[in-house]
Design a protein around this motif. Structure first.
Motif, short mmCIF file in Angstrom:
data_model
loop_
_atom_site.label_atom_id
_atom_site.label_comp_id
_atom_site.label_asym_id
_atom_site.label_seq_id
_atom_site.Cartn_x
_atom_site.Cartn_y
_atom_site.Cartn_z
N ARG A 260 0.79 -1.10 -0.02
CA ARG A 260 0.04 0.01 -0.06
C ARG A 260 0.84 1.13 0.04
O ARG A 260 2.01 1.12 0.23
CB ARG A 260 -0.93 0.08 1.29
N VAL A 335 0.52 -0.41 -6.21
CA VAL A 335 0.27 -0.46 -4.76
C VAL A 335 -0.98 0.27 -4.61
O VAL A 335 -1.60 0.14 -3.29
CB VAL A 335 1.40 0.24 -4.05
N SER A 336 -1.39 1.22 -5.42
CA SER A 336 -2.64 2.18 -5.19
C SER A 336 -3.97 1.25 -5.41
O SER A 336 -5.01 1.79 -5.21
CB SER A 336 -2.68 3.39 -5.91
N GLY A 337 -3.85 0.06 -6.10
CA GLY A 337 -4.98 -0.71 -6.48
C GLY A 337 -5.20 -0.74 -7.88
O GLY A 337 -6.06 -1.49 -8.53
N MET A 500 -6.38 -6.43 -5.44
CA MET A 500 -6.11 -5.37 -4.66
C MET A 500 -7.04 -4.41 -4.03
O MET A 500 -6.91 -3.77 -3.06
CB MET A 500 -4.95 -4.19 -5.54
N GLN A 501 -8.13 -4.05 -4.85
CA GLN A 501 -9.23 -3.30 -4.13
C GLN A 501 -10.15 -3.80 -3.18
O GLN A 501 -10.54 -3.21 -2.27
CB GLN A 501 -10.06 -2.60 -5.51
N SER A 504 -7.47 -4.02 -0.03
CA SER A 504 -6.77 -2.81 0.22
C SER A 504 -6.73 -2.53 1.69
O SER A 504 -7.81 -2.82 2.42
CB SER A 504 -6.90 -1.71 -0.90
N LYS A 505 -5.47 -2.06 2.05
CA LYS A 505 -5.51 -1.47 3.53
C LYS A 505 -5.31 0.21 3.43
O LYS A 505 -4.87 0.56 2.42
CB LYS A 505 -4.16 -2.16 4.19
N SER A 507 -3.60 3.67 3.65
CA SER A 507 -2.24 3.90 3.41
C SER A 507 -1.45 4.22 4.60
O SER A 507 -2.29 4.64 5.76
CB SER A 507 -2.19 5.38 2.43
#
Length: 510
Positions: A260, A335-337, A500-501, A504-505, A507
């Protein structure tokens, strides 16, 4: 009082039953492991039998264990056995030597192990006894390591070893007659060969000593023999390799969940390695590569100390070593999805190249054929993006800087004959990659052709600069076709973005 006694009796009976049940569960828990151990020993015996069939009766093969290696001062690296020795013995202990003499009547397999030492074991752990070495390897005749030199000296003097003095035994006769006739062969691992002015390793020094002191003996390199045996995996190896890659699959998913913006590369690396150990793997099969942003363009990046930023791609190349078998998996994800449009452009080319390579991976095809198929796809894609100006030459090598395939097995870049057509039992990867490395154009050799090329592709280069993408999967060719062992790890753009979405965690705070 009577009622109290009855309750106490009942309580004791219940505790006894629970104890019996718990003990039974404990014992039963070992049955799969014991069955696997027996299956492993049977496989080891079959491997040695195939090796001896290839060697022939007038030969002697000697394999030594890997040496211990110093990490720093008086601290060693964790011990890792020589792959060839482990392949034939299943023993991961140092100071071990295997001798195969196919022509002997009964003592065809001979193992030498170090002597047990209570003081040493207090410091460094248990040392196998001769009986335990037999149980683990299936080799019946086991001597102490200190007996290896007298054994060799006696055999090369055409005298039987460890037999009653003055007895007449035909145990070693075939090898002795070959020695007398000048036909005997001593097979050693003699690759890679040292340079003319490089120091000789222990195996070459041993070969020279034997050559100087013995007659009737031809020294040959057994590297290709072991390579050919290891290249086609046994049914047992296939099962273990699948388990190894399955652990790696879970590790990659754990890494993806950890990535993330704001987190460090080493956090992803730690999540991956935690899965290895908690799943019973020995550890990594090779140092994990976890590179974000510009680090995606470093092929064997190991530092893992960069903080990931929003919009970064993260390239993760990692696999576990499970029972001395390792796969090889690489994923590249945002990393942002969500991939950016430019990242998608590069990713689609690499994915298409891999998929076309997978389509032709069939018996009779060579790994070089698969690589060439990926090159065709890469050239077409780069031309459309303006990163090359023609598909006839090698301009693509500016961005596609490695081969697409290698064998996997006991080593991540496992031994194998790359000219040998694929057949069931062979395990390998397909891993195309594109790296729009900052400075790549400036580092091209100076020539009019390269100057022209650089000028023409400069706009596209500036557009895609610092994007690096590699997609790698582990495969085994089976009797029914190609099996993708790492299919559980998201691979397409849609699969990756969805995963990823979903997982996701927030940031990480700065």
């Amino acid at each position: 009082m009577l009622k109290h006694y009855s309750e106490e009796k009942i309580r004791k009976k219940m505790m006894s039953r629970r104890l019996i049940f718990s003990t039974l569960l404990f014992v039963l828990s070992f049955f799969p492991r014991l069955a696997t151990a027996g299956e492993f020993q049977d496989d080891l015996k079959a491997r040695r039998a195939r090796a001896m069939e290839r060697l022939g009766p007038e030969s002697m093969l000697i394999l030594w264990s890997a040496p211990t290696k110093v990490y720093s001062h008086d601290v060693n690296y964790e011990y890792r056995q020589d792959s060839n020795l482990y392949y034939l013995t299943g023993i991961d202990q140092e100071d071990t030597t295997l001798v195969l003499m196919p022509g002997n009547l009964t003592r065809k397999e001979i193992l030498f192990v170090k002597e047990r030492n209570p003081l040493r074991e207090h410091w460094t752990g248990h040392i196998l006894s001769k009986e335990e070495a037999t149980t683990q390897s299936g080799v019946e005749k086991v001597y102490l390591a200190t007996e290896f030199e007298p054994f060799i000296r006696t055999i090369l003097s055409r005298q039987p070893y460890d037999l009653p003095r003055y007895s007449s035994s035909p145990e070693f006769d075939i090898f002795f007659k070959a020695l007398t006739g000048g036909r005997a062969r001593l097979e050693l691992i003699l690759s890679p060969k040292p340079g003319l002015f490089e120091r000789l390793g222990p195996t070459f020094e041993f070969a020279n000593r034997v050559k100087e002191r013995s007659t009737g003996l031809l020294i040959q390199d057994a590297t290709d023999l072991l390579r050919d045996l290891r290249q086609v995996k046994t049914p047992y190896e296939r099962k273990v390799l699948e388990r190894s890659v399955e652990i790696s699959n879970s590790a990659h998913l754990a890494g993806m969940k950890t990535a993330r913006p704001g987190a460090y590369e080493y956090e992803v690396k730690a999540a991956i390695e935690q899965v290895y150990k908690s799943s019973g793997a020995l550890g990594w099969g090779y140092p994990p590569i976890v590179g974000s942003g510009p680090n995606t363009n470093i092929l064997h990046y190991e530092k893992s100390n960069r903080r990931m930023e929003a919009g970064d791609l993260l390239l993760v190349d990692a696999a576990a070593n499970y029972e001395y078998l390792t796969g090889d998996i690489t994923r590249t994800y945002p990393v942002s999805g969500t991939f950016s449009p430019l990242q998608k452009d590069i990713y689609r080319i690499v994915l298409a190249a891999q998929e076309q390579g997978m389509k032709i991976a069939k018996p009779g095809v060579r790994l070089s054929d698969i690589h060439e198929k990926t090159v065709q796809v890469v050239k077409e894609g780069l031309l459309k993006l303006g990163l090359i100006t023609e598909t006839a030459g090698d301009q693509y090598r500016t961005w596609y800087t490695h081969g697409a395939c290698h064998f996997i097995g006991m080593d991540v870049h496992d031994v194998g004959d790359y000219d040998r057509p694929l057949e069931p039992g062979m395990a390998f990867v397909i891993e195309p990659g594109l790296y729009i490395l900052d400075g790549a154009l400036e580092n091209l050799p100076k020539s009019p052709e390269n100057d022209t090329f650089s000028q023409k592709v400069r706009p596209a280069f500036e557009k895609y600069k610092n994007i690096g993408v590699r997609i790698e999967d582990s495969f085994i060719l089976t009797e029914s076709g190609l099996k993708q062992l790492s299919a559980r790890v998201p691979r397409t753009i849609e699969e990756i973005e969805s995963f990823m979405q979903t997982h996701s965690k927030p940031s990480a705070s700065r």
